[in-house]
Design a protein around this motif. Structure first.
Motif, PDB file in Angstrom:
ATOM      1  N   LEU A   1       0.831  -1.207   0.000  1.00  0.00           N
ATOM      2  CA  LEU A   1       0.000   0.000   0.000  1.00  0.00           C
ATOM      3  C   LEU A   1       0.863   1.253   0.000  1.00  0.00           C
ATOM      4  N   ALA A   2       1.939   1.231   0.766  1.00  0.00           N
ATOM      5  CA  ALA A   2       2.844   2.381   0.799  1.00  0.00           C
ATOM      6  C   ALA A   2       3.397   2.666  -0.592  1.00  0.00           C
ATOM      7  N   GLN A   3       3.752   1.632  -1.321  1.00  0.00           N
ATOM      8  CA  GLN A   3       4.259   1.813  -2.680  1.00  0.00           C
ATOM      9  C   GLN A   3       3.185   2.378  -3.610  1.00  0.00           C
ATOM     10  N   LYS A   4       1.954   1.910  -3.463  1.00  0.00           N
ATOM     11  CA  LYS A   4       0.864   2.453  -4.273  1.00  0.00           C
ATOM     12  C   LYS A   4       0.637   3.936  -3.980  1.00  0.00           C
ATOM     13  N   LEU A   5       0.759   4.316  -2.714  1.00  0.00           N
ATOM     14  CA  LEU A   5       0.621   5.732  -2.356  1.00  0.00           C
ATOM     15  C   LEU A   5       1.753   6.551  -2.966  1.00  0.00           C
ATOM     16  N   ASP A   6       2.979   6.021  -2.912  1.00  0.00           N
ATOM     17  CA  ASP A   6       4.111   6.716  -3.540  1.00  0.00           C
ATOM     18  C   ASP A   6       3.862   6.919  -5.031  1.00  0.00           C
ATOM     19  N   GLN A   7       3.360   5.889  -5.698  1.00  0.00           N
ATOM     20  CA  GLN A   7       3.068   5.984  -7.130  1.00  0.00           C
ATOM     21  C   GLN A   7       1.994   7.039  -7.396  1.00  0.00           C
ATOM     22  N   MET A   8       0.964   7.083  -6.547  1.00  0.00           N
ATOM     23  CA  MET A   8      -0.092   8.067  -6.712  1.00  0.00           C
ATOM     24  C   MET A   8       0.455   9.484  -6.580  1.00  0.00           C
ATOM     25  N   LYS A   9       1.309   9.706  -5.581  1.00  0.00           N
ATOM     26  CA  LYS A   9       1.899  11.036  -5.374  1.00  0.00           C
ATOM     27  C   LYS A   9       2.775  11.424  -6.566  1.00  0.00           C
ATOM     28  N   GLN A  10       3.531  10.482  -7.096  1.00  0.00           N
ATOM     29  CA  GLN A  10       4.368  10.767  -8.256  1.00  0.00           C
ATOM     30  C   GLN A  10       3.511  11.099  -9.472  1.00  0.00           C
ATOM     31  N   GLN A  11       2.425  10.372  -9.641  1.00  0.00           N
ATOM     32  CA  GLN A  11       1.525  10.634 -10.766  1.00  0.00           C
ATOM     33  C   GLN A  11       0.906  12.032 -10.634  1.00  0.00           C
ATOM     34  N   MET A  12       0.493  12.421  -9.441  1.00  0.00           N
ATOM     35  CA  MET A  12      -0.053  13.767  -9.244  1.00  0.00           C
ATOM     36  C   MET A  12       1.000  14.815  -9.577  1.00  0.00           C
ATOM     37  N   ASN A  13       2.226  14.587  -9.142  1.00  0.00           N
ATOM     38  CA  ASN A  13       3.328  15.498  -9.448  1.00  0.00           C
ATOM     39  C   ASN A  13       3.521  15.620 -10.960  1.00  0.00           C
ATOM     40  N   ASP A  14       3.586  14.490 -11.629  1.00  0.00           N
ATOM     41  CA  ASP A  14       3.814  14.492 -13.080  1.00  0.00           C
ATOM     42  C   ASP A  14       2.692  15.218 -13.824  1.00  0.00           C
ATOM     43  N   GLU A  15       1.468  15.044 -13.371  1.00  0.00           N
ATOM     44  CA  GLU A  15       0.333  15.717 -14.010  1.00  0.00           C
ATOM     45  C   GLU A  15       0.432  17.233 -13.870  1.00  0.00           C
ATOM     46  N   VAL A  16       0.823  17.709 -12.706  1.00  0.00           N
ATOM     47  CA  VAL A  16       0.953  19.151 -12.503  1.00  0.00           C
ATOM     48  C   VAL A  16       2.099  19.708 -13.333  1.00  0.00           C
ATOM     49  N   VAL A  17       3.222  19.013 -13.378  1.00  0.00           N
ATOM     50  CA  VAL A  17       4.358  19.453 -14.191  1.00  0.00           C
ATOM     51  C   VAL A  17       3.940  19.537 -15.658  1.00  0.00           C
ATOM     52  N   GLU A  18       3.199  18.553 -16.141  1.00  0.00           N
ATOM     53  CA  GLU A  18       2.731  18.558 -17.532  1.00  0.00           C
ATOM     54  C   GLU A  18       1.769  19.720 -17.779  1.00  0.00           C
ATOM     55  N   LYS A  19       0.889  19.991 -16.856  1.00  0.00           N
ATOM     56  CA  LYS A  19      -0.044  21.117 -17.005  1.00  0.00           C
ATOM     57  C   LYS A  19       0.710  22.444 -17.044  1.00  0.00           C
ATOM     58  N   ASP A  20       1.760  22.546 -16.250  1.00  0.00           N
ATOM     59  CA  ASP A  20       2.563  23.765 -16.292  1.00  0.00           C
ATOM     60  C   ASP A  20       3.265  23.904 -17.643  1.00  0.00           C
ATOM     61  N   LYS A  21       3.784  22.811 -18.172  1.00  0.00           N
ATOM     62  CA  LYS A  21       4.421  22.859 -19.495  1.00  0.00           C
ATOM     63  C   LYS A  21       3.429  23.342 -20.545  1.00  0.00           C
ATOM     64  N   GLN A  22       2.216  22.827 -20.489  1.00  0.00           N
ATOM     65  CA  GLN A  22       1.193  23.231 -21.449  1.00  0.00           C
ATOM     66  C   GLN A  22       0.840  24.715 -21.282  1.00  0.00           C
ATOM     67  N   LEU A  23       0.779  25.180 -20.066  1.00  0.00           N
ATOM     68  CA  LEU A  23       0.522  26.593 -19.814  1.00  0.00           C
ATOM     69  C   LEU A  23       1.634  27.467 -20.370  1.00  0.00           C
ATOM     70  N   GLN A  24       2.877  27.048 -20.178  1.00  0.00           N
ATOM     71  CA  GLN A  24       4.005  27.826 -20.674  1.00  0.00           C
ATOM     72  C   GLN A  24       3.984  27.921 -22.202  1.00  0.00           C
ATOM     73  N   LEU A  25       3.574  26.821 -22.846  1.00  0.00           N
ATOM     74  CA  LEU A  25       3.448  26.846 -24.306  1.00  0.00           C
ATOM     75  C   LEU A  25       2.360  27.820 -24.750  1.00  0.00           C
ATOM     76  N   GLN A  26       1.256  27.843 -24.037  1.00  0.00           N
ATOM     77  CA  GLN A  26       0.173  28.768 -24.370  1.00  0.00           C
ATOM     78  C   GLN A  26       0.598  30.215 -24.124  1.00  0.00           C
ATOM     79  N   MET A  27       1.377  30.439 -23.121  1.00  0.00           N
ATOM     80  CA  MET A  27       1.815  31.790 -22.782  1.00  0.00           C
ATOM     81  C   MET A  27       2.750  32.347 -23.850  1.00  0.00           C
ATOM     82  N   GLN A  28       3.414  31.490 -24.613  1.00  0.00           N
ATOM     83  CA  GLN A  28       4.332  31.929 -25.649  1.00  0.00           C
ATOM     84  C   GLN A  28       3.597  32.367 -26.919  1.00  0.00           C
ATOM     85  N   LYS A  29       2.337  32.081 -27.006  1.00  0.00           N
ATOM     86  CA  LYS A  29       1.561  32.418 -28.211  1.00  0.00           C
ATOM     87  C   LYS A  29       1.163  33.877 -28.217  1.00  0.00           C
TER      88      LYS A  29
END
Length: 167
Positions: free
Chosen positions: A139-167
């Motif tokens: 269960l601890a490993q599953k929680l770690d994976q969930m936290k990493q996935q949340m992190n990755d999703e936010v980083v990706e959303k920021d990348k997409q925002l930065q691309l939009q800001m360049q337009k």
């Protein structure tokens, strides 16, 4: 494979099911066995007390209790067990759940109830999983994976925002 300890999800009324359903789904997503029951602190106090008193011997590791208005269910359950109890205050039409929040969080010394946000079932489930993960490495490993996935999703959303800001 389900974890060895189960989680009980107790609701004060069957009308609370839509509120607790996200908790049940989240627990199942983590492979945690879950049982759901309707019990009332006021209408079936003996049943609630007996369930809670026997919860450990019946294989439960955590109890989640959802109730609205005069939300004494989590406190009644906590009074009869040493298992962790997590309260979900349920929003009602009268005071938008503030009454339930206060009734759930304002426990007397010696009877702790961990309390999540009004209608915060998903966080109640995650807190239960974190409690069980103290003695369950899978269960601890599953929680770690969930936290990493949340992190990755936010980083990706920021990348997409930065691309939009360049337009």
């Amino acid at each position: 494979m389900p974890t060895a300890k189960k989680v009980a999800v107790i609701m004060g009324s069957d009308s609370d099911f839509p509120v607790v359903e996200p908790a049940i789904k989240e627990l199942r997503r983590f492979g945690v066995s879950v049982e759901a029951h309707v019990m009332s602190a006021h209408r079936t106090p003996e049943l609630a007390a007996q369930f809670s008193a026997r919860a450990r011997e019946n294989g439960f590791g955590v109890i989640i209790a959802a109730a609205g208005k005069a939300a004494h269910l989590a406190g009644v359950l906590a009074a009869h067990t040493t298992l962790p109890v997590i309260g979900i205050p349920v929003k009602s039409s009268t005071l938008d759940g503030l009454d339930a929040l206060l009734a759930t969080v304002q426990m007397p010394s010696g009877i702790p109830v961990a309390t999540v946000a009004i209608d915060g079932a998903k966080n109640a489930a995650l807190l239960a999983v974190q409690m069980l993960a103290l003695s369950d490495e899978a269960l601890a490993q599953k929680l770690d994976q969930m936290k990493q996935q949340m992190n990755d999703e936010v980083v990706e959303k920021d990348k997409q925002l930065q691309l939009q800001m360049q337009k």
